[in-house]
Each structure stands twice: as structure tokens, then as C-alpha cells.
Scaffold this active site. Structure first.
Site, PDB file in Angstrom:
ATOM      1  N   CYS A 114       0.808  -1.217   0.000  1.00 28.93           N
ATOM      2  CA  CYS A 114       0.000   0.000   0.000  1.00 28.93           C
ATOM      3  C   CYS A 114       0.842   1.268   0.000  1.00 28.93           C
ATOM      4  O   CYS A 114       0.358   2.339  -0.374  1.00 28.93           O
ATOM      5  CB  CYS A 114      -0.967  -0.002   1.183  1.00 28.93           C
ATOM      6  SG  CYS A 114      -2.161  -1.348   1.141  1.00 28.93           S
ATOM      7  N   HIS A 251      -3.387   7.551   1.839  1.00 28.54           N
ATOM      8  CA  HIS A 251      -3.758   6.212   1.391  1.00 28.54           C
ATOM      9  C   HIS A 251      -5.170   5.943   1.886  1.00 28.54           C
ATOM     10  O   HIS A 251      -5.488   6.157   3.057  1.00 28.54           O
ATOM     11  CB  HIS A 251      -2.782   5.185   1.954  1.00 28.54           C
ATOM     12  CG  HIS A 251      -3.215   3.764   1.769  1.00 28.54           C
ATOM     13  ND1 HIS A 251      -3.665   3.285   0.562  1.00 28.54           N
ATOM     14  CD2 HIS A 251      -3.279   2.726   2.643  1.00 28.54           C
ATOM     15  CE1 HIS A 251      -3.976   2.007   0.693  1.00 28.54           C
ATOM     16  NE2 HIS A 251      -3.755   1.648   1.959  1.00 28.54           N
ATOM     17  N   ASN A 281     -10.019  -0.010  -0.388  1.00 23.33           N
ATOM     18  CA  ASN A 281      -8.554   0.057  -0.346  1.00 23.33           C
ATOM     19  C   ASN A 281      -8.007  -0.535  -1.640  1.00 23.33           C
ATOM     20  O   ASN A 281      -8.090  -1.739  -1.860  1.00 23.33           O
ATOM     21  CB  ASN A 281      -8.048  -0.726   0.866  1.00 23.33           C
ATOM     22  CG  ASN A 281      -6.538  -0.665   1.030  1.00 23.33           C
ATOM     23  OD1 ASN A 281      -5.813  -0.285   0.108  1.00 23.33           O
ATOM     24  ND2 ASN A 281      -6.051  -1.068   2.190  1.00 23.33           N
TER      25      ASN A 281
END
EC number: 2.3.1.180
Length: 324
Positions: A114, A251, A281
Site C-alpha cells: 500500500c 492512502h 482500499n
């Protein structure tokens, strides 16, 4: 005078299929309300059967090049952040290069889960500042739906697929904080925390792609602390603070993490670009997706000071400060 890596174009691509939270109710012991309350996620996009990470990346890249009013043959380097490549090798980046019809320059992948786009952006900045490239296409692209365990309600409702891209170009700045472009970067990792977030498969271990495994509560605790810390560290390098920031573009993993990080940075949520409700996500794709959507919404404007930060498996985390 100082060479800066300035954003010239931005674009994104999302697969056509939209999956609302309610779709999970038929197969899992979960509800739309439960998912929203704990994550802020309402829906996400899933790639179609046969639709690959490189295909998503190519479409995002084409959108960014169009926005930059550049052609692929003007690009010196392509850096793709992904943890879900089409194949073990070659890199997704070389597939993007071919898909764009480019035969010049060089292309490679970066893998920091990520945090991948932060690492890729710092990498691209290094290429430009060192003079190895004048124009770099930086892409985050993922098909995390391919590594989900659909019986694990703690993970499979969180992730989505997508891609985002930036075109960076070398420009001359004064060396002051008012310059456009990447102004500061801050990168970290700590491999002791591998078990908190990982995929239980791989080429040299199982020979299978494997499924994502996560200790959500532990990741949450690390995320809030480490994200605020890295963002402050990047700002400190410039003598700036949260008060100077126009937009945080974090993020997009969990709305509670985003809110807690913004609070620690003393930045109101009105100055945070939030897309997690629509995308879930998307790992390395989430920041460029949010930058592209934030620009399209009219939030991000030329001259705005932006802090973007992420944390992912590894653990790996970092932040970039840039002026749009």
C-alpha cells in the site's frame, strides 16, 4: 536554482463492475452498516474476468498523458507500483510501455504494497533530480480482488481494484518551498512486522498466489502513529507544519485511520481528499486515484501544497510533500 519533478498530468481508471457492500451480505456474516461503520467503505470496483493489472495501468496512463498533453514517446521512464502483477515477470511497467506503443526509455516495477506509490513517487523524483530522466510516468495499479479469501469478512470487504497515474516533468525551481513539484520525501520500513499484513503464498514458498492475511487491529495502531509521524517528518524537512498544508491526500484504507491521522496533524477533514467510500482500499493505486479524483472534483488546484502518505505490508510507510 534546483531541478524539481513537477506534476504535468494526472489520470485514473476504475473497472466497470461496482460492488456495493450489500453484495457481501448474501455470502458473509456482515452488513452494509457494519462495513460502513468500521471502515467508511460503501462500494468498490472489481476487475472483470481476464482484466489484468497492466490493462488498468495502461488506461490510467493514457488518461494522464492526455491530461499532460504528451505522447508516450515523450516519456523517458515508467515506474509502476503494484503488488498484484499480471505475471511473476516481466514487469507490469514493461507491459504498460508496450501497451502505450513506446519503444524508448526504461520501465520497472516497485513493490511496497500500500506504500508502493509513495516509494514509486520518491523513486521517480530521484530519477528526475539526478538527471537520469526528464519525464517519468508514475503509476499505481492493483487487482487485489485476485488475492482475496472470500470467506474472511475481516479482509475481503476492504479491498478494490483500480489504477491511477501521474506524469512528472523536470522543471527549474528556486529551491524554496514555493516551487512546484516534489519538495520532500520520507521513507521507512520495518520487516519485523511481516505477520501483521502479508499474502500466504509466493513463487519460492508455495508456488501459489496465496491470499491476503491481516491483523487489522494491530495494523490500525501502527498506521495512525506512523502515518502522522512520517508526514510531520517530511514537512519538518521544509520547515513547514500541518497549518501550511492545503490538502492531505492519504492512502485510502479506512476512514477512521484517515480521520485519526488528520487529527494528529491538526488538519481539518475539510482539507483531506477522501475517496475510500467509493473505491475501498486499492493498495498502491489509492493515492494516485485520490489525486486524480480530487483534481477532477476541483479540490486540488495549481499551487496547492499537498501531503500524501501511506503504510502497507512490510511494514513499509512514507510520505511525500509536493506543490501541485
Amino acid at each position: 536554482m534546483k531541478i524539481r519533478a513537477v506534476v504535468r498530468g494526472v489520470g485514473h481508471y476504475l473497472p466497470e463492475r461496482i460492488v456495493e457492500n450489500t453484495e457481501f451480505e448474501a455470502s458473509l456474516e456482515t452488513t452494509d452498516d457494519w462495513i460502513r461503520a468500521r471502515t467508511g467503505i460503501e462500494r468498490r470496483h472489481f476487475a472483470a474476468e481476464g482484466e489484468t493489472t497492466s490493462q488498468l495501468a495502461i488506461k490510467a496512463a493514457q488518461a494522464a498523458l492526455l491530461d499532460a498533453e504528451m505522447s508516450a514517446d515523450q516519456i523517458d521512464a515508467i515506474v509502476v507500483a503494484t503488488s498484484t502483477p499480471d505475471l511473476t515477470f516481466p514487469s507490469v511497467a514493461t507491459m504498460v510501455q508496450a501497451g502505450l506503443g513506446s519503444t524508448r526509455g526504461f520501465a520497472y516495477d516497485v513493490q511496497a504494497v500500500c506504500a508502493g506509490f509513495i516509494y514509486a513517487l520518491a523513486n521517480a523524483n530521484g530519477l528526475i533530480v539526478s538527471g537520469q530522466a526528464e519525464r517519468v510516468l508514475v503509476i499505481g495499479a492493483e487487482t487485489f480482488s485476485r488475492i482475496m479469501d472470500w470467506t474472511d469478512r475481516g479482509t475481503c470487504v476492504l479491498f478494490g481494484d483500480g489504477a491511477g497515474a501521474l506524469v512528472l516533468e523536470a522543471a527549474t525551481g528556486s529551491g524554496q518551498n514555493g516551487d512546484r513539484g516534489v519538495l520532500a520525501t520520507d521513507l521507512h520500513s520495518d520487516g519485523r512486522y511481516r505477520e501483521l499484513l502479508y499474502v500466504d503464498g509466493g513463487v519460492s514458498s508455495t508456488g501459489q498466489a496465496g491470499h491476503l492475511r491481516m491483523q487489522g487491529n494491530q495494523v490500525f495502531k501502527h498506521a495512525v502513529h506512523k502515518l502522522a509521524e512520517t508526514a510531520h517528518a517530511a514537512l519538518d524537512k521544509l520547515g513547514l507544519s500541518g497549518e501550511d498544508v492545503d490538502w492531505i491526500v492519504p492512502h485510502q484504507a479506512n476512514l477512521r485511520i484517515i480521520s485519526a491521522t488528520a487529527e494528529r496533524m491538526q488538519v481539518p477533514m475539510e482539507r483531506v481528499v477522501v475517496t475510500v467510500q467509493d473505491h475501498g482500499n486499492t493498495s498502491a493505486a489509492s493515492i494516485p486515484l485520490a489525486l486524480s479524483v480530487g483534481r477532477a472534483r476541483g479540490q486540488i488546484k495549481t499551487g496547492d501544497l499537498i501531503v500524501t502518505e501511506a503504510i502497507g505490508g512490510g511494514l513499509a510507510w512514507g510520505a511525500v510533500v509536493l506543490r501541485w
